[in-house]
Design an enzyme around this catalytic site. Structure first.
Site, PDB file in Angstrom:
ATOM      1  N   GLU A 138     -12.309  -4.273  -5.076  1.00 12.52           N
ATOM      2  CA  GLU A 138     -12.824  -2.921  -4.816  1.00 12.52           C
ATOM      3  C   GLU A 138     -12.059  -1.843  -5.593  1.00 12.52           C
ATOM      4  O   GLU A 138     -12.530  -0.716  -5.738  1.00 12.52           O
ATOM      5  CB  GLU A 138     -12.752  -2.597  -3.317  1.00 12.52           C
ATOM      6  CG  GLU A 138     -13.751  -3.357  -2.456  1.00 12.52           C
ATOM      7  CD  GLU A 138     -13.384  -4.816  -2.251  1.00 12.52           C
ATOM      8  OE1 GLU A 138     -12.183  -5.153  -2.287  1.00 12.52           O
ATOM      9  OE2 GLU A 138     -14.312  -5.646  -2.087  1.00 12.52           O
TER      10      GLU A 138
ATOM     11  N   ASP B 113       0.834  -1.206   0.000  1.00 11.76           N
ATOM     12  CA  ASP B 113       0.000   0.000   0.000  1.00 11.76           C
ATOM     13  C   ASP B 113       0.867   1.254   0.000  1.00 11.76           C
ATOM     14  O   ASP B 113       2.016   1.230   0.421  1.00 11.76           O
ATOM     15  CB  ASP B 113      -0.914  -0.027   1.242  1.00 11.76           C
ATOM     16  CG  ASP B 113      -2.120   0.885   1.075  1.00 11.76           C
ATOM     17  OD1 ASP B 113      -2.413   1.284  -0.072  1.00 11.76           O
ATOM     18  OD2 ASP B 113      -2.758   1.205   2.091  1.00 11.76           O
TER      19      ASP B 113
ATOM     20  N   LEU C 253      11.203 -19.830  -5.587  1.00 11.76           N
ATOM     21  CA  LEU C 253      10.180 -19.096  -4.836  1.00 11.76           C
ATOM     22  C   LEU C 253       8.780 -19.363  -5.402  1.00 11.76           C
ATOM     23  O   LEU C 253       8.578 -19.362  -6.612  1.00 11.76           O
ATOM     24  CB  LEU C 253      10.473 -17.588  -4.912  1.00 11.76           C
ATOM     25  CG  LEU C 253       9.483 -16.674  -4.199  1.00 11.76           C
ATOM     26  CD1 LEU C 253       9.657 -16.769  -2.683  1.00 11.76           C
ATOM     27  CD2 LEU C 253       9.637 -15.221  -4.640  1.00 11.76           C
TER      28      LEU C 253
ATOM     29  N   HIS D 141       2.737   3.699  -8.903  1.00  5.95           N
ATOM     30  CA  HIS D 141       2.452   2.308  -9.272  1.00  5.95           C
ATOM     31  C   HIS D 141       3.622   1.698 -10.057  1.00  5.95           C
ATOM     32  O   HIS D 141       3.943   0.530  -9.892  1.00  5.95           O
ATOM     33  CB  HIS D 141       1.162   2.217 -10.090  1.00  5.95           C
ATOM     34  CG  HIS D 141      -0.060   2.609  -9.302  1.00  5.95           C
ATOM     35  ND1 HIS D 141      -0.312   2.108  -8.048  1.00  5.95           N
ATOM     36  CD2 HIS D 141      -1.084   3.458  -9.582  1.00  5.95           C
ATOM     37  CE1 HIS D 141      -1.444   2.636  -7.590  1.00  5.95           C
ATOM     38  NE2 HIS D 141      -1.919   3.455  -8.502  1.00  5.95           N
TER      39      HIS D 141
END
Ligand code: IPE
Ligand code: IPE
Ligand code: MG
Length: 235
Positions: free
Chosen positions: A59, A12, A123, A29
């Site tokens: 959302e 975030d 990973l 971003h």
């Protein structure tokens, strides 16, 4: 340092990070996506086996159209590079979420990426795209009802393990540590079932600034937690 097996991140603060520098949110971003790439390497080198990031929630469609479009384009580029990187560093990539709402080209890109990397043993990297935990649980319930009706499973046979296998995270152990960057202390519809006994860690550092030192600090805090799972530990 004892690395947790599975670290989940709510990345975030991309937008606020960029705005605080007088730059457009989309720049945040871009830097955030670069940081995901960097952190995949760092987590693996620290001994973490599973790394799950929240890239776009169910959302997040509520955001302005141009921001949604910019994020989707970033994901396109990101996934394109990801297939090359995953082959080089042996990473197994899975996408969590309801992919049916994504553009066709993005869907086929995801299909190719998962297929090409499914046997990789490095990973285990999960990206949540159009992911919402309530939506995931509802999709699982609908499929369970369907499978009961067609007698594939029996109501009596339904337990926590079988239920988990209907979730997008099928086969992936629950997260040991959840990190949320950028100050907010909430889960925002992320992995509600899977986080039942996960240790939570919140930091004010914005995602584009979250690096190896910050991760090590989170792991250190995690190492000092006492995980009791409801039981009592004698001292
Ligand atoms: C996280 O950063 C990335 C996505 C949710 C896509 P934000 O875009 O939420 O950044 P802030 O929280 O508005 O600063
Ligand atoms: C959560 O971040 C979703 C992702 C990181 C993809 P948001 O920024 O969308 O969450 P809220 O709106 O602050 O709860
Ligand atoms: Mg946010």
């Amino acid at each position: 340092m004892n690395a947790p097996k599975h670290v989940a991140i709510i990345l975030d603060g991309n937008g606020r990070w960029a705005r605080s520098k007088g730059l457009p949110r989309n720049y945040g971003h871009i830097q955030g996506a670069k940081n995901v790439e960097k952190m995949c390497e760092i987590t693996y080198n620290l001994g973490i086996q599973y790394f799950t990031v929240y890239a776009f929630s169910t959302e997040n469609w509520l955001r302005p159209k141009d921001e949604v479009e910019a994020i989707m384009n970033l994901l396109r580029n990101y996934l394109k590079n990801c297939i090359k990187r995953a082959q080089k560093n042996n990473m197994c990539v899975k996408v969590l979420g309801d992919l049916s709402k994504l553009d066709e080209d993005l869907k086929s890109q995801i299909f190719e990426l998962e297929k090409a990397t499914k046997d990789n043993k490095g990973l285990h990297f999960q990206v949540a795209i159009n992911y919402g935990s309530r939506d995931e649980i509802l999709r699982a319930v609908k499929k369970i009802i369907e499978d009961t009706e067609t007698k594939k499973i029996r109501k009596d046979g339904l337990n926590e393990e079988l239920f988990s296998s209907y979730l997008d995270t099928k086969g992936i152990p629950d997260p040991d540590l959840l990190i949320r960057t950028s100050g907010e202390q909430r889960i925002s519809n992320y992995l509600l079932w899977q986080l039942a006994y996960t240790e939570l860690y919140f930091t004010n550092v914005a995602w584009p600034d979250f690096g190896e030192e910050e991760l090590k600090e989170a792991i250190e805090v995690y190492n000092n937690r006492d995980r009791r799972y409801g039981a009592v530990k004698e001292d």
